[in-house]
Design an enzyme around this catalytic site. Structure first.
Site, PDB file in Angstrom:
ATOM      1  N   CYS A  84       2.172   0.677  -8.331  1.00 43.33           N
ATOM      2  CA  CYS A  84       3.247   1.226  -7.496  1.00 43.33           C
ATOM      3  C   CYS A  84       4.514   1.493  -8.294  1.00 43.33           C
ATOM      4  O   CYS A  84       5.279   2.404  -7.976  1.00 43.33           O
ATOM      5  CB  CYS A  84       3.537   0.287  -6.328  1.00 43.33           C
ATOM      6  SG  CYS A  84       3.881  -1.413  -6.830  1.00 43.33           S
ATOM      7  N   GLY A 104       0.830  -1.200   0.000  1.00 43.29           N
ATOM      8  CA  GLY A 104       0.000   0.000   0.000  1.00 43.29           C
ATOM      9  C   GLY A 104       0.861   1.245   0.000  1.00 43.29           C
ATOM     10  O   GLY A 104       2.035   1.208  -0.378  1.00 43.29           O
ATOM     11  N   SER A 105       0.304   2.343   0.444  1.00 42.08           N
ATOM     12  CA  SER A 105       1.011   3.616   0.416  1.00 42.08           C
ATOM     13  C   SER A 105       2.137   3.656   1.443  1.00 42.08           C
ATOM     14  O   SER A 105       2.103   2.957   2.461  1.00 42.08           O
ATOM     15  CB  SER A 105       0.034   4.764   0.692  1.00 42.08           C
ATOM     16  OG  SER A 105      -0.372   4.758   2.053  1.00 42.08           O
ATOM     17  N   THR A 106       3.121   4.494   1.177  1.00 42.38           N
ATOM     18  CA  THR A 106       4.225   4.665   2.121  1.00 42.38           C
ATOM     19  C   THR A 106       3.723   5.223   3.448  1.00 42.38           C
ATOM     20  O   THR A 106       4.183   4.807   4.519  1.00 42.38           O
ATOM     21  CB  THR A 106       5.288   5.598   1.513  1.00 42.38           C
ATOM     22  OG1 THR A 106       5.877   4.944   0.384  1.00 42.38           O
ATOM     23  CG2 THR A 106       6.381   5.924   2.513  1.00 42.38           C
ATOM     24  N   LYS A 107       2.779   6.144   3.394  1.00 46.89           N
ATOM     25  CA  LYS A 107       2.232   6.743   4.614  1.00 46.89           C
ATOM     26  C   LYS A 107       1.675   5.679   5.548  1.00 46.89           C
ATOM     27  O   LYS A 107       1.956   5.676   6.754  1.00 46.89           O
ATOM     28  CB  LYS A 107       1.138   7.753   4.246  1.00 46.89           C
ATOM     29  CG  LYS A 107       0.492   8.428   5.444  1.00 46.89           C
ATOM     30  CD  LYS A 107      -0.598   9.398   4.993  1.00 46.89           C
ATOM     31  CE  LYS A 107      -1.290  10.036   6.193  1.00 46.89           C
ATOM     32  NZ  LYS A 107      -2.372  10.972   5.758  1.00 46.89           N
ATOM     33  N   VAL A 108       0.898   4.755   5.002  1.00 50.18           N
ATOM     34  CA  VAL A 108       0.322   3.688   5.825  1.00 50.18           C
ATOM     35  C   VAL A 108       1.386   2.657   6.179  1.00 50.18           C
ATOM     36  O   VAL A 108       1.378   2.097   7.279  1.00 50.18           O
ATOM     37  CB  VAL A 108      -0.875   3.031   5.103  1.00 50.18           C
ATOM     38  CG1 VAL A 108      -1.436   1.875   5.926  1.00 50.18           C
ATOM     39  CG2 VAL A 108      -1.963   4.069   4.842  1.00 50.18           C
ATOM     40  N   GLY A 109       2.318   2.400   5.269  1.00 49.13           N
ATOM     41  CA  GLY A 109       3.395   1.454   5.549  1.00 49.13           C
ATOM     42  C   GLY A 109       4.201   1.842   6.771  1.00 49.13           C
ATOM     43  O   GLY A 109       4.595   0.982   7.576  1.00 49.13           O
ATOM     44  N   GLU A 135       5.714  -3.303   0.920  1.00 51.02           N
ATOM     45  CA  GLU A 135       5.854  -2.900  -0.483  1.00 51.02           C
ATOM     46  C   GLU A 135       5.010  -1.649  -0.631  1.00 51.02           C
ATOM     47  O   GLU A 135       3.783  -1.719  -0.646  1.00 51.02           O
ATOM     48  CB  GLU A 135       5.404  -4.027  -1.412  1.00 51.02           C
ATOM     49  CG  GLU A 135       5.932  -3.868  -2.832  1.00 51.02           C
ATOM     50  CD  GLU A 135       4.996  -3.076  -3.708  1.00 51.02           C
ATOM     51  OE1 GLU A 135       5.259  -1.861  -3.888  1.00 51.02           O
ATOM     52  OE2 GLU A 135       4.021  -3.643  -4.202  1.00 51.02           O
TER      53      GLU A 135
END
EC number: 1.2.1.-
Length: 496
Positions: free
Chosen positions: A297, A241-246, A263
């Protein structure tokens, strides 16, 4: 099996499916207190309501998986492989149905996109089935009085969180290696696109996996996803998913030091040198940003072209996108670009387009009104003459929007390509073999594509560096990410 845990869904092509909407836990379908409406992004209408997992349901799934792991980890690899092969056969048998579900739930064009995603899932299941009895350790030479060996063992209960851009395909990337390595799983779909993974659960059941080995749930990221990431009974979390959520997932996972695979986002650069085959560069560049409506992505959302061929590239690129990337309804055979996944994404992408115009990028193509009266459709959008400080160059847009810039020298191209917090993929087009190797060594990315893009292989590792993630999926590396090393020391004659 309760009939109200299934609903009938009719597709635009005249076919229909009995769609599960419950939570598949411990080999059975369950309801919960909360539901979520999943929407067809092409017509903005509700398809179905699915049951959402909360903390109580996840606790039950963890308990079931832990109990199942006691016996599943002891099942011979050959038998695990047979079950995965059976699951691949069933997925192939139901491929048209799964593709239709994906097309309706996510907006993917059925012919040019959704069916290929299902085929990729089938191939990966078979690939991992072959690995199930080939997960080797090593014997370590230590001298005549002792034997030491290292073995790869399954991690245990693995939580897996899937994105909405490839609902079934990304699920396969996680399910297949985890099971081949002997783990039990709890996998959560994205709340936006839950249907194909729920249907896949019926195939898991038919394939004959023991109860508790595979648990498939729908749930909100802020509720179910967060709880899975910090759950003390989950030994590994894998997130796409998104970097923010990662970043949040990694922080929550630290509570019990669980293994983590992430990822995340990307802002992949696509370098076109003056000696490149321009026709091929144009076609690959278009595929890499317009396919799946740019919701990938690894999308090459930044294109850097050497100044001597810059104008020619833009001319050919615009012409090719207009001709080949037709916007339309997902079930139309001619459609290549479907709607983006939901209204939130639609508004977000539109805001980026406005920002690009406001900051002075040259709009070469896009932002024209479309004949479609409803749905979250965005026409392919090309910006040129972009500078490094522009928002559309720096931030991940996740839509069919590309920013094109020029460069003079190889060093300048590399510097611009690496001028990002992301490091997932990078692309380089050149006929110069020495340059190809030289540039690939300098590009800061987990994957580099020379004279291609978006053609990763299930046999090769897939993953990023920097803010694009931790660890790999696919290939033997993807299997190893679901194992841990145990060293065994055997004393022969060393006495105290």
């Amino acid at each position: 099996m309760s009939e109200d845990l299934f609903v009938s869904i009719n597709f635009p092509n005249g076919k229909s499916v009995k769609q599960p909407i419950g939570l598949y836990i411990n080999g059975e379908w369950h309801k919960s207190a909360e539901t979520w409406e999943t929407v067809d992004p092409s017509i903005e209408e509700v398809i179905a309501k699915v049951y959402l997992a909360g903390e109580k349901e996840i606790d039950y799934a963890v308990k079931s998986a832990k109990e199942a792991f006691k016996t599943w980890k002891k099942v011979p690899g050959s038998e695990k492989g047979e079950l995965l092969m059976k699951l691949a056969e069933l997925t192939e048998k139901h491929a048209d149905t799964l593709a239709a579900i994906e097309a309706m739930d996510s907006g993917k064009p059925l012919v040019s996109n959704a069916r290929g995603d299902v085929d990729g899932t089938i191939a990966l299941l078979r690939y991992c089935a072959g690995w199930a009895d080939k997960i080797y350790g090593q014997v370590i030479p230590t001298g005549p009085e002792k034997l030491a060996y290292a073995k790869r063992t399954p991690i245990g209960v693995c939580g897996q969180i899937v994105p909405w851009n490839y609902p079934l395909n990304m699920a396969g990337w996680k399910i297949a290696p985890a099971l081949a390595a002997g783990n039990c799983i709890i996998i959560k779909s994205a709340e936006t696109t839950p249907l194909s993974l729920l249907y896949f659960a019926t195939l898991v059941e038919e394939a004959g996996f023991p109860k508790g080995v595979v648990n498939i749930i729908s749930g909100l990221g802020t509720v179910a996803g967060s709880y899975m990431a910090k759950h003390p009974g989950i030994d590994k979390i894998a997130f796409t998913g998104s970097t923010k959520v990662g970043v949040i997932v990694q922080q929550l996972a630290a509570s019990n030091l669980k293994a983590v695979t992430l990822e995340c986002g990307g802002k992949s650069p696509f370098l076109v040198f003056e000696d490149a085959d321009l026709d091929q560069a144009v076609k690959w560049a278009a595929l890499g940003i317009m396919y799946n409506s740019g919701q990938i992505c690894t999308s090459n959302s930044r294109i850097y072209v050497q100044d001597s061929v810059y104008d020619k590239f833009i001319e050919l690129f615009k012409k090719h996108v207009i001709q080949d990337y037709i916007v339309g309804m997902p079930f139309d055979d001619n459609t290549v670009v479907g709607p983006v996944v939901n209204k939130t994404q639609y508004n977000r992408i539109k805001n980026y387009i406005e920002q690009g115009k406001k900051e002075g990028a040259k709009l070469v193509l896009g932002d024209e009104p479309l004949p479609l009266k409803q749905g979250y459709f965005i026409s392919p959008t090309i910006f040129a003459d972009c500078s490094e400080n522009m928002t559309i160059v720096k931030e991940e847009i996740f839509g069919p929007v590309v920013a094109i810039s020029k460069f003079k020298t190889e060093d300048e191209a590399i510097e611009k390509a690496n001028n990002t917090t992301y490091g997932l993929a990078a692309m380089c087009f050149t006929k110069d073999l020495e340059r190809a190797h030289r540039v690939s060594d300098e590009l800061e990315a987990g994957m580099v594509f020379i004279n291609s893009t978006e053609n990763s292989d299930i046999q090769a590792p897939f993953g990023g560096i920097k803010m694009s993630g931790i660890g790999n999926e696919l290939g033997s590396n993807g299997i190893e990410m679901y194992t841990q090393i145990k060293a065994v020391h055997i004393n022969f004659n060393n006495k105290l």
